[in-house]
Design a protein around this motif. Structure first.
Motif, PDB file in Angstrom:
ATOM      1  N   ARG A  34       3.703  79.459  47.760  1.00 49.25           N
ATOM      2  CA  ARG A  34       4.827  79.794  46.863  1.00 49.25           C
ATOM      3  C   ARG A  34       4.383  79.737  45.403  1.00 49.25           C
ATOM      4  O   ARG A  34       4.732  80.599  44.598  1.00 49.25           O
ATOM      5  CB  ARG A  34       6.007  78.839  47.101  1.00 49.25           C
ATOM      6  N   GLU A  35       3.607  78.710  45.067  1.00 49.11           N
ATOM      7  CA  GLU A  35       3.117  78.547  43.695  1.00 49.11           C
ATOM      8  C   GLU A  35       2.199  79.714  43.308  1.00 49.11           C
ATOM      9  O   GLU A  35       2.309  80.276  42.210  1.00 49.11           O
ATOM     10  CB  GLU A  35       2.379  77.191  43.585  1.00 49.11           C
ATOM     11  N   ASP A  44       3.900  75.384  50.216  1.00 48.87           N
ATOM     12  CA  ASP A  44       4.141  75.102  48.791  1.00 48.87           C
ATOM     13  C   ASP A  44       3.077  75.764  47.917  1.00 48.87           C
ATOM     14  O   ASP A  44       3.392  76.349  46.870  1.00 48.87           O
ATOM     15  CB  ASP A  44       4.120  73.588  48.537  1.00 48.87           C
TER      16      ASP A  44
END
Ligand SMILES: Cc1cc2nc3c(=O)[nH]c(=O)nc-3n(C[C@H](O)[C@H](O)[C@H](O)COP(=O)(O)O)c2cc1C
Length: 77
Positions: free
Chosen positions: A21-22, A18
């Motif tokens: 991805r950010e 996550d």
């Protein structure tokens, strides 16, 4: 003239999918805006990034990256 900057750094803690991805989302948005290309590689807790673009834009971008607390200088080899 195209300016290139490459560096290696060490992640402060392992990057979760996550968080990765950010990081990519923000980087791609900013780099598109600033007409910066290149690549970012993450492996075994280390980053390798190449940035290419106008010198002033690449230096501004690297100024932000340099201050980012998610990574730091790689351990001495
Ligand atoms: C390893 C690493 C690579 C990064 N690469 C970029 C990048 O190519 N472009 C970018 O704008 N931000 C990059 N960032 C994020 C910046 O440090 C910073 O958080 C971001 O530019 C802030 O953008 P904002 O002001 O739009 O929130 C990177 C961060 C890390 C840890």
């Amino acid at each position: 003239m195209l300016y290139r900057l490459a560096y290696v750094s060490s992640a402060v803690r392992p990057l979760s999918p996550d968080a990765g991805r950010e990081l990519l989302l923000v980087s791609r948005r900013n780099n598109l805006r600033d007409e910066i290309t290149g690549f970012l590689c993450y492996r075994n807790g280390m980053f390798f990034q190449l940035l290419e673009g106008r010198r002033s834009d690449v230096e501004k971008c690297f100024g932000r990256i340099y201050l980012d607390a998610r990574h730091g200088a790689p351990p001495p080899s």
